[in-house]
Design an enzyme around this catalytic site. Structure first.
Site, PDB file in Angstrom:
ATOM      1  N   LYS A   1       0.908  -1.224  -0.050  1.00 32.69           N
ATOM      2  CA  LYS A   1       0.052  -0.013  -0.023  1.00 32.69           C
ATOM      3  C   LYS A   1       0.964   0.967  -0.019  1.00 32.69           C
ATOM      4  O   LYS A   1       1.928   1.237   0.796  1.00 32.69           O
ATOM      5  CB  LYS A   1      -0.983  -0.127   1.227  1.00 32.69           C
ATOM      6  CG  LYS A   1      -1.840   1.276   1.289  1.00 32.69           C
ATOM      7  CD  LYS A   1      -3.145   0.935   0.576  1.00 32.69           C
ATOM      8  CE  LYS A   1      -3.860   2.238   0.399  1.00 32.69           C
ATOM      9  NZ  LYS A   1      -3.460   2.896  -0.996  1.00 32.69           N
TER      10      LYS A   1
ATOM     11  N   GLN B   1       7.166   4.195   4.136  1.00 34.84           N
ATOM     12  CA  GLN B   1       5.610   3.625   4.189  1.00 34.84           C
ATOM     13  C   GLN B   1       5.551   2.204   4.858  1.00 34.84           C
ATOM     14  O   GLN B   1       4.349   2.082   5.432  1.00 34.84           O
ATOM     15  CB  GLN B   1       5.271   3.475   2.565  1.00 34.84           C
ATOM     16  CG  GLN B   1       3.862   3.345   2.289  1.00 34.84           C
ATOM     17  CD  GLN B   1       3.089   4.887   2.297  1.00 34.84           C
ATOM     18  OE1 GLN B   1       3.872   5.732   1.778  1.00 34.84           O
ATOM     19  NE2 GLN B   1       2.117   5.143   2.927  1.00 34.84           N
TER      20      GLN B   1
ATOM     21  N   LYS C   1       5.214   3.504   8.362  1.00 33.54           N
ATOM     22  CA  LYS C   1       4.065   4.405   8.465  1.00 33.54           C
ATOM     23  C   LYS C   1       2.858   3.463   8.580  1.00 33.54           C
ATOM     24  O   LYS C   1       2.065   3.846   9.558  1.00 33.54           O
ATOM     25  CB  LYS C   1       3.992   5.525   7.292  1.00 33.54           C
ATOM     26  CG  LYS C   1       2.815   6.438   7.526  1.00 33.54           C
ATOM     27  CD  LYS C   1       2.713   7.114   6.207  1.00 33.54           C
ATOM     28  CE  LYS C   1       3.943   7.675   5.515  1.00 33.54           C
ATOM     29  NZ  LYS C   1       3.578   8.519   4.360  1.00 33.54           N
TER      30      LYS C   1
ATOM     31  N   LYS D   1       5.832   2.097  -2.871  1.00 33.19           N
ATOM     32  CA  LYS D   1       5.203   3.276  -3.651  1.00 33.19           C
ATOM     33  C   LYS D   1       5.697   3.206  -5.009  1.00 33.19           C
ATOM     34  O   LYS D   1       6.439   2.209  -5.529  1.00 33.19           O
ATOM     35  CB  LYS D   1       6.545   4.432  -2.979  1.00 33.19           C
ATOM     36  CG  LYS D   1       5.955   5.633  -3.175  1.00 33.19           C
ATOM     37  CD  LYS D   1       5.396   6.175  -2.104  1.00 33.19           C
ATOM     38  CE  LYS D   1       4.906   7.800  -2.218  1.00 33.19           C
ATOM     39  NZ  LYS D   1       4.005   8.045  -1.046  1.00 33.19           N
TER      40      LYS D   1
ATOM     41  N   GLY E   1      -2.775   8.226  -4.223  1.00 35.40           N
ATOM     42  CA  GLY E   1      -1.933   9.358  -4.726  1.00 35.40           C
ATOM     43  C   GLY E   1      -0.966   9.725  -4.001  1.00 35.40           C
ATOM     44  O   GLY E   1      -0.558   9.383  -2.886  1.00 35.40           O
ATOM     45  N   ASP E   2      -0.070  10.583  -4.494  1.00 33.91           N
ATOM     46  CA  ASP E   2       1.047  11.387  -3.876  1.00 33.91           C
ATOM     47  C   ASP E   2       1.397  12.634  -4.778  1.00 33.91           C
ATOM     48  O   ASP E   2       0.412  13.176  -5.386  1.00 33.91           O
ATOM     49  CB  ASP E   2       2.322  10.571  -3.843  1.00 33.91           C
ATOM     50  CG  ASP E   2       3.176  11.096  -2.824  1.00 33.91           C
ATOM     51  OD1 ASP E   2       3.107  10.915  -1.609  1.00 33.91           O
ATOM     52  OD2 ASP E   2       4.534  11.575  -3.314  1.00 33.91           O
TER      53      ASP E   2
ATOM     54  N   THR F   1      -4.688  13.912   5.112  1.00 32.80           N
ATOM     55  CA  THR F   1      -3.145  13.907   5.644  1.00 32.80           C
ATOM     56  C   THR F   1      -2.962  15.195   6.133  1.00 32.80           C
ATOM     57  O   THR F   1      -2.451  15.132   7.447  1.00 32.80           O
ATOM     58  CB  THR F   1      -2.200  13.870   4.230  1.00 32.80           C
ATOM     59  OG1 THR F   1      -2.455  12.797   3.382  1.00 32.80           O
ATOM     60  CG2 THR F   1      -1.069  13.746   4.771  1.00 32.80           C
TER      61      THR F   1
ATOM     62  N   ASN G   1      -2.371  19.241  -1.917  1.00 33.39           N
ATOM     63  CA  ASN G   1      -3.255  18.520  -1.210  1.00 33.39           C
ATOM     64  C   ASN G   1      -2.837  18.560   0.485  1.00 33.39           C
ATOM     65  O   ASN G   1      -3.939  19.049   1.328  1.00 33.39           O
ATOM     66  CB  ASN G   1      -3.441  17.219  -1.690  1.00 33.39           C
ATOM     67  CG  ASN G   1      -4.266  16.319  -0.767  1.00 33.39           C
ATOM     68  OD1 ASN G   1      -3.863  15.857   0.223  1.00 33.39           O
ATOM     69  ND2 ASN G   1      -5.580  16.241  -1.010  1.00 33.39           N
TER      70      ASN G   1
ATOM     71  N   SER H   1      -6.988   5.877   3.654  1.00 34.11           N
ATOM     72  CA  SER H   1      -6.796   5.009   2.536  1.00 34.11           C
ATOM     73  C   SER H   1      -7.364   3.502   2.967  1.00 34.11           C
ATOM     74  O   SER H   1      -7.944   2.761   2.512  1.00 34.11           O
ATOM     75  CB  SER H   1      -5.461   4.764   1.865  1.00 34.11           C
ATOM     76  OG  SER H   1      -5.215   5.775   1.074  1.00 34.11           O
TER      77      SER H   1
HETATM   78  P1  NDP Z   1       0.606  17.930  -4.233  1.00 33.12           P
HETATM   79  O1  NDP Z   1       1.163  17.522  -5.575  1.00 33.12           O
HETATM   80  O2  NDP Z   1      -0.797  18.329  -4.088  1.00 33.12           O
HETATM   81  O3  NDP Z   1       1.495  19.131  -3.916  1.00 33.12           O
HETATM   82  C1  NDP Z   1       2.778  19.165  -3.745  1.00 33.12           C
HETATM   83  C2  NDP Z   1       3.288  20.627  -3.331  1.00 33.12           C
HETATM   84  O4  NDP Z   1       4.693  20.614  -2.788  1.00 33.12           O
HETATM   85  C3  NDP Z   1       2.946  21.850  -4.384  1.00 33.12           C
HETATM   86  O5  NDP Z   1       2.793  22.993  -3.749  1.00 33.12           O
HETATM   87  C4  NDP Z   1       4.423  21.535  -5.121  1.00 33.12           C
HETATM   88  O6  NDP Z   1       4.506  22.841  -5.656  1.00 33.12           O
HETATM   89  C5  NDP Z   1       5.302  21.500  -3.818  1.00 33.12           C
HETATM   90  N1  NDP Z   1       6.604  20.657  -4.336  1.00 33.12           N
HETATM   91  C6  NDP Z   1       6.554  19.595  -5.017  1.00 33.12           C
HETATM   92  N2  NDP Z   1       7.681  19.258  -5.194  1.00 33.12           N
HETATM   93  C7  NDP Z   1       8.549  20.380  -5.010  1.00 33.12           C
HETATM   94  C8  NDP Z   1      10.045  20.384  -5.161  1.00 33.12           C
HETATM   95  N3  NDP Z   1      11.003  19.757  -5.649  1.00 33.12           N
HETATM   96  N4  NDP Z   1      10.292  21.880  -4.538  1.00 33.12           N
HETATM   97  C9  NDP Z   1       9.614  22.368  -3.899  1.00 33.12           C
HETATM   98  N5  NDP Z   1       7.983  22.472  -3.917  1.00 33.12           N
HETATM   99  C10 NDP Z   1       7.687  21.151  -4.175  1.00 33.12           C
HETATM  100  O7  NDP Z   1       1.175  16.976  -3.311  1.00 33.12           O
HETATM  101  P2  NDP Z   1       0.608  16.513  -1.691  1.00 33.12           P
HETATM  102  O8  NDP Z   1       0.225  17.696  -1.053  1.00 33.12           O
HETATM  103  O9  NDP Z   1      -0.155  15.389  -2.059  1.00 33.12           O
HETATM  104  O10 NDP Z   1       2.165  16.082  -1.305  1.00 33.12           O
HETATM  105  C11 NDP Z   1       3.065  16.758  -0.522  1.00 33.12           C
HETATM  106  C12 NDP Z   1       3.961  16.090   0.358  1.00 33.12           C
HETATM  107  O11 NDP Z   1       3.162  15.428   1.194  1.00 33.12           O
HETATM  108  C13 NDP Z   1       4.877  14.980  -0.285  1.00 33.12           C
HETATM  109  O12 NDP Z   1       6.034  14.872   0.236  1.00 33.12           O
HETATM  110  C14 NDP Z   1       4.217  13.388   0.025  1.00 33.12           C
HETATM  111  O13 NDP Z   1       4.750  12.425  -0.183  1.00 33.12           O
HETATM  112  C15 NDP Z   1       3.632  13.876   1.199  1.00 33.12           C
HETATM  113  N6  NDP Z   1       2.516  13.050   1.413  1.00 33.12           N
HETATM  114  C16 NDP Z   1       1.043  13.208   0.796  1.00 33.12           C
HETATM  115  C17 NDP Z   1      -0.113  12.443   1.029  1.00 33.12           C
HETATM  116  C18 NDP Z   1      -1.284  12.443   0.376  1.00 33.12           C
HETATM  117  O14 NDP Z   1      -2.078  11.861   0.729  1.00 33.12           O
HETATM  118  N7  NDP Z   1      -1.340  12.994  -0.534  1.00 33.12           N
HETATM  119  C19 NDP Z   1       0.222  11.426   2.333  1.00 33.12           C
HETATM  120  C20 NDP Z   1       1.361  11.595   3.267  1.00 33.12           C
HETATM  121  C21 NDP Z   1       2.327  12.150   2.810  1.00 33.12           C
HETATM  122  P3  NDP Z   1       4.629  23.154  -7.319  1.00 33.12           P
HETATM  123  O15 NDP Z   1       3.064  23.000  -7.714  1.00 33.12           O
HETATM  124  O16 NDP Z   1       5.032  24.184  -7.665  1.00 33.12           O
HETATM  125  O17 NDP Z   1       5.093  21.651  -7.823  1.00 33.12           O
HETATM  126  O1  2IT Z   2       3.052   9.050   1.584  1.00 33.90           O
HETATM  127  C1  2IT Z   2       1.782   8.608   1.803  1.00 33.90           C
HETATM  128  O2  2IT Z   2       1.434   8.051   2.874  1.00 33.90           O
HETATM  129  C2  2IT Z   2       0.711   8.828   0.631  1.00 33.90           C
HETATM  130  N1  2IT Z   2       1.251   9.399  -0.377  1.00 33.90           N
HETATM  131  C3  2IT Z   2      -0.447   8.117   0.991  1.00 33.90           C
HETATM  132  C4  2IT Z   2      -0.639   6.627   0.476  1.00 33.90           C
HETATM  133  C5  2IT Z   2      -1.617   6.054   0.504  1.00 33.90           C
HETATM  134  O3  2IT Z   2      -1.770   4.767   0.076  1.00 33.90           O
HETATM  135  O4  2IT Z   2      -2.831   6.724   0.499  1.00 33.90           O
END
Ligand code: NDP
Ligand code: 2IT
Length: 449
Positions: free
Chosen positions: A92, A113, A116, A128, A167-168, A212, A244, A381
């Site tokens: 997952k 992961q 976590k 992943k 997603g991520d 998240t 997100n 999830s």
């Molecule tokens: P999104 O794609 O929705 O948003 C990512 C954000 O981070 C955007 O604002 C983006 O800016 C910025 N970003 C991405 N890459 C870079 C970079 N290399 N340098 C600077 N800024 C960057 O992703 P999420 O919000 O889903 O994910 C954000 C973080 O949270 C990640 O580390 C992800 O692994 C983690 N995460 C996500 C989960 C989920 O359920 N979605 C769960 C747990 C953790 P820009 O638009 O300019 O690229």
């Molecule tokens: O980093 C993370 O925990 C996620 N992107 C969510 C993974 C998931 O299976 O919901």
């Protein structure tokens, strides 16, 4: 250097095998440094080869993803799925679409992961995946064709009892919809439980979108309460990112009485001393996938500054890094500490470099590591999978209540584990040990080979 010769050997082997995978080495070393503190009490891990097995993925899949752009030209990206550990449940973990994606990043994410998912208490293994595809600037049709090609290959490796992606970065509701549609067409089966983060009308769970960011705030609130007798009420908060995780962390922190004053994207950051107007951010980011710069054009009194790292010069009581890995180094951490920040909680995966974590811990800043603090996404999830199995959907309040309970329990579990290891308050240690022991026990009881 690790104290334990065994763990040092495991680390050296991981580095020697894949010398270029720096993010993966970083995640493994942080974990081994925690394990180093208790390994003497567990000779069975070395005897049974648990740790060297634990740091090697069960399976790594890479594949070609050809697709046709709007000009009729063939583009070729690379797709991946790292199926790291399936001891406690089906693989997952999310899919990341970003030009920086490579095997090192996906192995670090898959490795984190495992721990976590173990902390959530739900039966999910660790994985992943993703691609170096950049959804930015692509039309909906291009994103759809890419997702269809990606899933045409990925579908043979996943399933509701095998591996359940979500997603991520770069993968949200739109991408999950296209991916699910292609899975359904190619397999000729309506197996809702094969992906999570689905739309609400085809098996998605309420609260998954918010989970998240909400979960991050629930755990942070519990940490503030238990370790400082404090809360979000009246605090100034800085959140990096505007995707997100950042958006819904901003929403929940504000609901809990805090004032969020800064957000960023990869180009720069906005500062709004009156408190971020989230409706404007949602309109920019969720409405038309715009840049955060637009906020300063629309909201009087706010400013935009180029360069995303500068956000950490904005003073705050609570820092929530929610963008990407390694955005906070030792120097930025010292700035954050100097400004009097009382707590840092990781919404992104591994946003703080090891030197940064040391700075926070030495200065007595409360620090919640990603594998605990952002577990609310994957936990929800897991709740989506439960609902899919029951062919039933819980209300928003019901899922939110379960999420809050899970996050509160994660905090108490890692806090207790840190205390039992003789390092009260060291939540990095607590999360690594509590997450690992459960998986290691299962690996021992199931047999490795
Ligand atoms: P999104 O794609 O929705 O948003 C990512 C954000 O981070 C955007 O604002 C983006 O800016 C910025 N970003 C991405 N890459 C870079 C970079 N290399 N340098 C600077 N800024 C960057 O992703 P999420 O919000 O889903 O994910 C954000 C973080 O949270 C990640 O580390 C992800 O692994 C983690 N995460 C996500 C989960 C989920 O359920 N979605 C769960 C747990 C953790 P820009 O638009 O300019 O690229
Ligand atoms: O980093 C993370 O925990 C996620 N992107 C969510 C993974 C998931 O299976 O919901």
């Amino acid at each position: 250097m690790l104290k334990s010769e065994y763990l040092q050997r495991v680390y050296t082997q991981a580095v020697t095998r894949d010398p270029d995978q720096r993010e993966f080495h970083q995640a493994v070393l942080e974990f081994l440094e925690s394990l180093d503190q208790i390994i003497d009490q567990h000779p069975e891990y070395e005897k049974k080869g648990i740790v060297e097995t634990f740091v090697e993925p069960e399976r790594v899949i890479t594949f070609r993803v050809p697709w046709v752009d709007d000009q009729g030209k063939v583009q070729v990206n690379r797709g991946y799925r790292v199926q790291f550990n399936s001891s406690i449940g089906p693989y997952k973990g999310g899919l990341r679409f970003h030009p920086t994606v490579n095997l090192s990043i996906l192995k670090f994410l898959g490795f984190e992961q495992i721990l976590k998912n173990s902390l959530t208490t739900l039966p999910m293994g660790g994985a992943k995946g993703g691609s170096d595809f950049d959804p930015k600037g692509k039309s909906d049709e291009e994103v759809m064709r890419f997702c269809q090609s990606f899933m045409t290959e990925l579908q043979r490796h996943i399933g509701q009892f095998v591996d359940v992606p979500a997603g991520d970065i770069g993968v949200g509701a739109r991408e999950i919809g296209y991916l699910f549609g292609q899975y359904r067409r190619v397999r000729g089966t309506y197996a809702a439980g094969v992906l999570t983060g689905k739309g609400l009308s085809f098996g998605g769970s309420l609260v998954r979108t918010e989970a998240t960011g909400y979960g991050l705030c629930y755990l942070t609130q519990e940490m503030l309460s238990k370790m400082k007798g404090d809360s979000f009420q009246g605090k100034t908060v800085v959140i990096s990112g505007s995707g997100n995780v950042a958006i819904f962390a901003c929403q929940k922190a504000t609901e809990l009485g805090a004032k969020v004053v800064a957000l960023s994207d990869s180009n720069g950051y906005i500062h709004d001393p009156k408190g971020i107007d989230l409706d404007v951010v949602k309109d920019i980011k969720l409405g038309h996938r715009g840049r955060i710069k637009e906020y300063a054009d629309r909201v009087p009194g706010s400013t935009y500054t180029e360069g995303f790292r500068g956000i950490w010069n904005v003073p705050c009581d609570i820092a929530l890094p929610c963008a990407t890995q390694n955005e906070i180094d030792g120097e930025i951490a010292r700035t954050i500490v100097k400004q009097g920040t009382i707590a840092v909680a990781e919404g992104a995966n591994m946003p703080c470099r090891p030197e940064a974590i040391q700075e926070f811990q030495h200065a007595g800043v409360l620090f919640a590591p990603a594998k605990a603090a952002n577990a609310g996404g994957v936990a929800t999830s897991g709740l989506e999978m439960s609902q899919n199995s029951m062919r039933y959907a819980w209300s928003f309040e019901e899922v939110d209540r379960r999420l809050k309970t899970i996050m509160t329990n994660i905090f108490h579990n890692i806090y207790t584990a840190a205390g039992e290891c003789g390092k009260p308050g060291d939540l990095v240690l607590g999360a690594n040990i509590a997450g690992f022991m459960k998986v290691a026990d299962v690996m021992l009881s199931q047999g490795l080979i």
